[in-house]
Write an enzyme that holds these catalytic residues in place. Sequence first.
Site, PDB file in Angstrom:
ATOM      1  N   TYR A  92     -38.708  42.017 -12.204  1.00  0.00           N
ATOM      2  CA  TYR A  92     -38.831  41.624 -13.665  1.00  0.00           C
ATOM      3  C   TYR A  92     -37.940  41.781 -14.745  1.00  0.00           C
ATOM      4  CZ  TYR A  92     -42.955  39.025 -14.709  1.00  0.00           C
ATOM      5  OH  TYR A  92     -43.849  38.165 -15.293  1.00  0.00           O
ATOM      6  N   GLU A 119     -37.228  40.244 -18.061  1.00  0.00           N
ATOM      7  CA  GLU A 119     -37.201  39.478 -19.243  1.00  0.00           C
ATOM      8  C   GLU A 119     -36.046  39.988 -20.205  1.00  0.00           C
ATOM      9  OE1 GLU A 119     -41.367  40.141 -20.471  1.00  0.00           O
ATOM     10  OE2 GLU A 119     -42.022  38.304 -19.540  1.00  0.00           O
ATOM     11  N   ASP A 165     -27.562  15.233 -19.965  1.00  0.00           N
ATOM     12  CA  ASP A 165     -28.502  15.784 -19.033  1.00  0.00           C
ATOM     13  C   ASP A 165     -27.716  15.140 -17.776  1.00  0.00           C
ATOM     14  OD1 ASP A 165     -30.182  16.322 -17.218  1.00  0.00           O
ATOM     15  OD2 ASP A 165     -32.221  15.374 -18.052  1.00  0.00           O
ATOM     16  N   THR A 191     -29.496  20.263 -13.120  1.00  0.00           N
ATOM     17  CA  THR A 191     -30.257  20.801 -12.008  1.00  0.00           C
ATOM     18  C   THR A 191     -29.509  21.575 -11.203  1.00  0.00           C
ATOM     19  OG1 THR A 191     -30.557  18.807 -11.064  1.00  0.00           O
ATOM     20  CG2 THR A 191     -32.413  19.468 -12.272  1.00  0.00           C
ATOM     21  N   LYS A 220     -29.499  19.440  -6.916  1.00  0.00           N
ATOM     22  CA  LYS A 220     -28.914  18.149  -6.457  1.00  0.00           C
ATOM     23  C   LYS A 220     -27.623  18.060  -6.066  1.00  0.00           C
ATOM     24  CE  LYS A 220     -32.571  16.320  -9.558  1.00  0.00           C
ATOM     25  NZ  LYS A 220     -33.082  15.762 -10.814  1.00  0.00           N
ATOM     26  N   ARG A 278     -33.363  25.406  -6.210  1.00  0.00           N
ATOM     27  CA  ARG A 278     -33.942  24.559  -7.077  1.00  0.00           C
ATOM     28  C   ARG A 278     -33.967  25.412  -8.304  1.00  0.00           C
ATOM     29  NH1 ARG A 278     -35.776  20.547  -4.411  1.00  0.00           N
ATOM     30  NH2 ARG A 278     -36.514  19.638  -6.098  1.00  0.00           N
TER      31      ARG A 278
HETATM   32  C1  LIG Z   1     -34.026  15.711 -11.767  1.00  0.00           C
HETATM   33  C2  LIG Z   1     -33.873  15.627 -13.134  1.00  0.00           C
HETATM   34  C3  LIG Z   1     -34.573  16.476 -14.023  1.00  0.00           C
HETATM   35  C4  LIG Z   1     -35.593  17.302 -13.793  1.00  0.00           C
HETATM   36  O1  LIG Z   1     -35.369  18.068 -12.805  1.00  0.00           O
HETATM   37  P1  LIG Z   1     -36.717  19.219 -12.212  1.00  0.00           P
HETATM   38  O2  LIG Z   1     -35.912  20.462 -11.577  1.00  0.00           O
HETATM   39  O3  LIG Z   1     -37.302  18.203 -11.274  1.00  0.00           O
HETATM   40  O4  LIG Z   1     -37.535  19.560 -13.364  1.00  0.00           O
HETATM   41  C5  LIG Z   1     -34.377  16.062 -15.383  1.00  0.00           C
HETATM   42  N1  LIG Z   1     -33.453  15.151 -15.828  1.00  0.00           N
HETATM   43  C6  LIG Z   1     -32.694  14.449 -14.897  1.00  0.00           C
HETATM   44  C7  LIG Z   1     -31.829  13.446 -15.843  1.00  0.00           C
HETATM   45  C8  LIG Z   1     -33.101  14.522 -13.672  1.00  0.00           C
HETATM   46  O5  LIG Z   1     -32.351  13.632 -12.903  1.00  0.00           O
END
Ligand SMILES: *Cc1c(COP(=O)(O)O)cnc(C)c1O
Length: 421
Positions: free
Chosen positions: A58, A60, A206, A232, A235, A241
Amino acid sequence: MKDYVADWETLKRTDPEVAEAMAAELRRERSTLRLIASENYASPAVLAALGSTMNNKYAEGYPGRRYYGGCEFVDVTERLAVERAKALFGAEHANVQPHAGAQANMAVFGAFLEPRSDDTVLALVLAHGGHLTHGSPVNVSGMWFRFVGYEVDRDTEQLDMDRVADLARTHRPKVILAGFTAYPRVIDFAAFRRIADEVGAILWVDASHFIGLCAGGAYPSPVPYADVVTFTTHKTLRGPRGAIILCREEHAKAIDRAVFPMMQGGPLEHVIAAKAVALKEAMSPEFSEYAARTVRAARALAEGLAEEGLRIVSGGTDSHLVLADLGPLGIGGKQAESVCDEIGVALNKNGIPFDPKPPMDPSGIRVGTPGPATLGMEEAEMKEAASIIGEALRHPSDETVKRRCRARVAELVARFPVYPG
Ligand SMILES: *Cc1c(COP(=O)(O)O)cnc(C)c1O
């Protein structure tokens, strides 16, 4: 002392049901041509960090400022992740704690916007490639915040920055959001910055989908232009993840507070260790080669699918993904996805801009090349993949054709072993 990092033998002995499902998933990854644009293969080093005893701690708070004792070693890995993220992207501040992309995005809302107020976010409409967390009515973003949507141009199927500027002048958004899940082209971050400056908005990018390409120099980086960048890590970046937030120093306190304690509790320190490992990998020359190969492969896949008669949305790609309209083949996205699944090709049905068909059976498919590029596949393999997909989609009910396609997929994936040895 026994090393308990990712102890596979013990799991097989103590929980054969779970172990068998995990083994089956590995077999699936080994036997499938994986063209899901948001998926990849994390390295054995990343997977080892995930399977470590840092899961047990933990922590935090933030390094040096924790609510628990005994954080000296997780502080080391979290600081490494922060420093590597800042160095790799040239960012002033990094928060590596978000559990996932959705949580990183919630933190941005928490940092900059008042829920159920007139605070407005200008974002791409979902049907043109946005994300659930960019204002969908079934997501908390759309329930609590006011969204105004911009669209892609009907003819070019690309962003029209004049139109974005007009909407910004009309609606005076507090935040302008760029960065999408199904937009194959380069985004003009400099133009977004100019618009944000003109109307006094925060520019949020994003970068979840393409951040690995930015790390490898194969796609423009939003970091010099944006106030805040969320992405993220699993990807194109090919890590565990999870997610990371980069921001300018002036927003660091607001972002850190929004991640913890506003949105999250204890950070996932084993995942953060794996993020550090992935970020180090992303600094290597091999990673840049992977990023360039990913884009080359996507362009070849787009060309190949066009030769098979599909219509490529926006006419091509500058990234890792291709959006293709199945209209000319007379097959819907839902059936296309399931036919491809039958022959061992994983891809997803996807809406296209101004799609006349419903989301559950849209007109298009989305394919991507991060996974194949990680395995070393090149343009020739993507041309072969396109040819297989084209053949299967032209004869969706012909079992002989599908058997032949399945054999071609098996031959292709056998040449690029997944987690060999
Ligand atoms: C995949 C994605 C997310 C969300 O990611 P998670 O890890 O699945 O919550 C948010 N924004 C965009 C543009 C994404 O491609």
